[in-house]
Scaffold this motif. Structure first.
Motif, PDB file in Angstrom:
ATOM      1  N   GLY A   7       0.822  -1.208   0.000  1.00 60.98           N
ATOM      2  CA  GLY A   7       0.000   0.000   0.000  1.00 60.98           C
ATOM      3  C   GLY A   7       0.852   1.253   0.000  1.00 60.98           C
ATOM      4  O   GLY A   7       2.036   1.226  -0.360  1.00 60.98           O
ATOM      5  N   THR A   8       0.239   2.352   0.431  1.00 62.75           N
ATOM      6  CA  THR A   8       0.943   3.633   0.459  1.00 62.75           C
ATOM      7  C   THR A   8       1.153   4.166   1.871  1.00 62.75           C
ATOM      8  O   THR A   8       1.794   5.197   2.051  1.00 62.75           O
ATOM      9  CB  THR A   8       0.175   4.693  -0.358  1.00 62.75           C
ATOM     10  N   ASP A   9       0.612   3.476   2.872  1.00 60.57           N
ATOM     11  CA  ASP A   9       0.820   3.874   4.264  1.00 60.57           C
ATOM     12  C   ASP A   9       0.730   2.643   5.144  1.00 60.57           C
ATOM     13  O   ASP A   9       0.158   1.617   4.752  1.00 60.57           O
ATOM     14  CB  ASP A   9      -0.216   4.919   4.707  1.00 60.57           C
ATOM     15  N   ALA A  10       1.305   2.733   6.313  1.00 59.33           N
ATOM     16  CA  ALA A  10       1.250   1.652   7.289  1.00 59.33           C
ATOM     17  C   ALA A  10       1.568   2.231   8.653  1.00 59.33           C
ATOM     18  O   ALA A  10       2.341   3.182   8.768  1.00 59.33           O
ATOM     19  CB  ALA A  10       2.256   0.553   6.945  1.00 59.33           C
ATOM     20  N   ASP A  11       0.963   1.666   9.669  1.00 63.73           N
ATOM     21  CA  ASP A  11       1.281   2.033  11.039  1.00 63.73           C
ATOM     22  C   ASP A  11       2.200   0.958  11.600  1.00 63.73           C
ATOM     23  O   ASP A  11       1.887  -0.233  11.530  1.00 63.73           O
ATOM     24  CB  ASP A  11       0.015   2.117  11.889  1.00 63.73           C
TER      25      ASP A  11
ATOM     26  N   ASN B 292       5.259  16.907   7.046  1.00 70.12           N
ATOM     27  CA  ASN B 292       4.948  16.670   5.634  1.00 70.12           C
ATOM     28  C   ASN B 292       4.818  15.177   5.350  1.00 70.12           C
ATOM     29  O   ASN B 292       5.821  14.498   5.169  1.00 70.12           O
ATOM     30  CB  ASN B 292       6.055  17.277   4.751  1.00 70.12           C
ATOM     31  N   PRO B 293       3.586  14.679   5.296  1.00 68.38           N
ATOM     32  CA  PRO B 293       3.411  13.249   5.034  1.00 68.38           C
ATOM     33  C   PRO B 293       3.895  12.854   3.644  1.00 68.38           C
ATOM     34  O   PRO B 293       3.730  13.601   2.684  1.00 68.38           O
ATOM     35  CB  PRO B 293       1.901  13.044   5.165  1.00 68.38           C
ATOM     36  N   VAL B 294       4.534  11.683   3.570  1.00 73.32           N
ATOM     37  CA  VAL B 294       5.038  11.145   2.310  1.00 73.32           C
ATOM     38  C   VAL B 294       4.524   9.710   2.180  1.00 73.32           C
ATOM     39  O   VAL B 294       4.789   8.876   3.049  1.00 73.32           O
ATOM     40  CB  VAL B 294       6.594  11.138   2.279  1.00 73.32           C
ATOM     41  N   PRO B 295       3.796   9.394   1.112  1.00 74.10           N
ATOM     42  CA  PRO B 295       3.303   8.014   0.967  1.00 74.10           C
ATOM     43  C   PRO B 295       4.451   7.053   0.645  1.00 74.10           C
ATOM     44  O   PRO B 295       5.481   7.449   0.102  1.00 74.10           O
ATOM     45  CB  PRO B 295       2.322   8.102  -0.205  1.00 74.10           C
ATOM     46  N   PHE B 296       4.265   5.799   1.015  1.00 77.47           N
ATOM     47  CA  PHE B 296       5.192   4.759   0.573  1.00 77.47           C
ATOM     48  C   PHE B 296       4.963   4.519  -0.915  1.00 77.47           C
ATOM     49  O   PHE B 296       3.848   4.679  -1.415  1.00 77.47           O
ATOM     50  CB  PHE B 296       4.937   3.433   1.310  1.00 77.47           C
ATOM     51  N   LYS B 297       6.002   4.093  -1.602  1.00 78.74           N
ATOM     52  CA  LYS B 297       5.851   3.593  -2.966  1.00 78.74           C
ATOM     53  C   LYS B 297       5.629   2.087  -2.807  1.00 78.74           C
ATOM     54  O   LYS B 297       6.465   1.393  -2.225  1.00 78.74           O
ATOM     55  CB  LYS B 297       7.098   3.884  -3.792  1.00 78.74           C
ATOM     56  N   PRO B 298       4.497   1.573  -3.289  1.00 80.07           N
ATOM     57  CA  PRO B 298       4.206   0.157  -3.092  1.00 80.07           C
ATOM     58  C   PRO B 298       5.359  -0.757  -3.516  1.00 80.07           C
ATOM     59  O   PRO B 298       5.983  -0.553  -4.565  1.00 80.07           O
ATOM     60  CB  PRO B 298       2.955  -0.075  -3.955  1.00 80.07           C
ATOM     61  N   ASN B 299       5.656  -1.728  -2.655  1.00 76.91           N
ATOM     62  CA  ASN B 299       6.662  -2.773  -2.868  1.00 76.91           C
ATOM     63  C   ASN B 299       8.103  -2.266  -2.903  1.00 76.91           C
ATOM     64  O   ASN B 299       8.999  -3.017  -3.266  1.00 76.91           O
ATOM     65  CB  ASN B 299       6.349  -3.580  -4.132  1.00 76.91           C
ATOM     66  N   LYS B 300       8.350  -1.026  -2.534  1.00 77.42           N
ATOM     67  CA  LYS B 300       9.713  -0.484  -2.496  1.00 77.42           C
ATOM     68  C   LYS B 300      10.209  -0.503  -1.044  1.00 77.42           C
ATOM     69  O   LYS B 300       9.558   0.023  -0.148  1.00 77.42           O
ATOM     70  CB  LYS B 300       9.748   0.946  -3.025  1.00 77.42           C
ATOM     71  N   VAL B 301      11.372  -1.111  -0.816  1.00 78.21           N
ATOM     72  CA  VAL B 301      11.945  -1.171   0.532  1.00 78.21           C
ATOM     73  C   VAL B 301      12.478   0.214   0.896  1.00 78.21           C
ATOM     74  O   VAL B 301      13.208   0.833   0.126  1.00 78.21           O
ATOM     75  CB  VAL B 301      13.071  -2.226   0.610  1.00 78.21           C
ATOM     76  N   GLU B 302      12.071   0.685   2.063  1.00 81.21           N
ATOM     77  CA  GLU B 302      12.515   1.987   2.555  1.00 81.21           C
ATOM     78  C   GLU B 302      12.959   1.858   4.006  1.00 81.21           C
ATOM     79  O   GLU B 302      12.509   0.958   4.721  1.00 81.21           O
ATOM     80  CB  GLU B 302      11.372   3.003   2.490  1.00 81.21           C
TER      81      GLU B 302
END
Length: 169
Positions: free
Chosen positions: A102-106, A153-163
């Protein structure tokens, strides 16, 4: 044990590593390509306690944490039985490599002291609690993933990209 000064003189910085198969160790992993995964259902969030409550209960810091470790949507890493006491002093940092579809996670990271299976109840143990295998929270912290880089400044995750998701407990 009491200390004459804080932090203790003998304190040294250490790294504890996540390993395959839910292991936690002071030894650096040999397989740097390993990963753990779970499926999260936003309609079934992980509760902060094992009982029904209308919010964060006052006792959450001392509540037994076994309820969370039994869930399939919680990753649990545990050391082997320790052969000596460990004293934690100072900052505890979670340095994670994380990816989501997805684009966010807790993310919630907890440091938990697991009591031995033969731990006995004492005069202060509440009647509904069993100290054998008790999981006592030592420290925890919550990180809303979209604020991993900047709380303003919220930044979404890029799906399936390790960060990297790094934060202090």
């Amino acid at each position: 044990r009491t200390f004459g000064e804080w932090p203790p003189k003998e304190a040294k910085e250490s790294t504890i590593y996540l390993h395959e198969n839910g292991k936690l160790s002071f030894d650096k992993p040999k397989n740097s390509k390993s990963f753990s995964e779970y499926i999260s259902d936003p309609n079934k969030p992980v509760p902060s306690s094992d009982y029904i409550t209308s919010g964060m209960p006052r006792e959450y810091m001392v509540d037994d944490q076994r309820h969370a470790s039994r869930r399939p949507d919680v990753l649990t890493f545990q050391t082997d039985v320790l052969d000596k006491d460990i004293t934690l002093a100072g900052n505890i940092m979670a340095d994670l490599k994380f990816a989501t579809t997805g684009t966010d996670a807790d993310l919630i990271v907890k440091v938990i002291d697991v009591y031995p299976d033969d731990a006995k109840n004492n005069d202060f143990t509440e009647k509904h609690i069993k100290m054998a295998g008790y999981q006592q929270m030592v420290r925890s912290e919550f990180m809303r993933g979209r604020f991993r880089k900047d709380f303003s400044n919220p930044v979404p995750f890029k799906p399936n990209k390790v960060e990297e998701v790094n934060f202090e407990l």
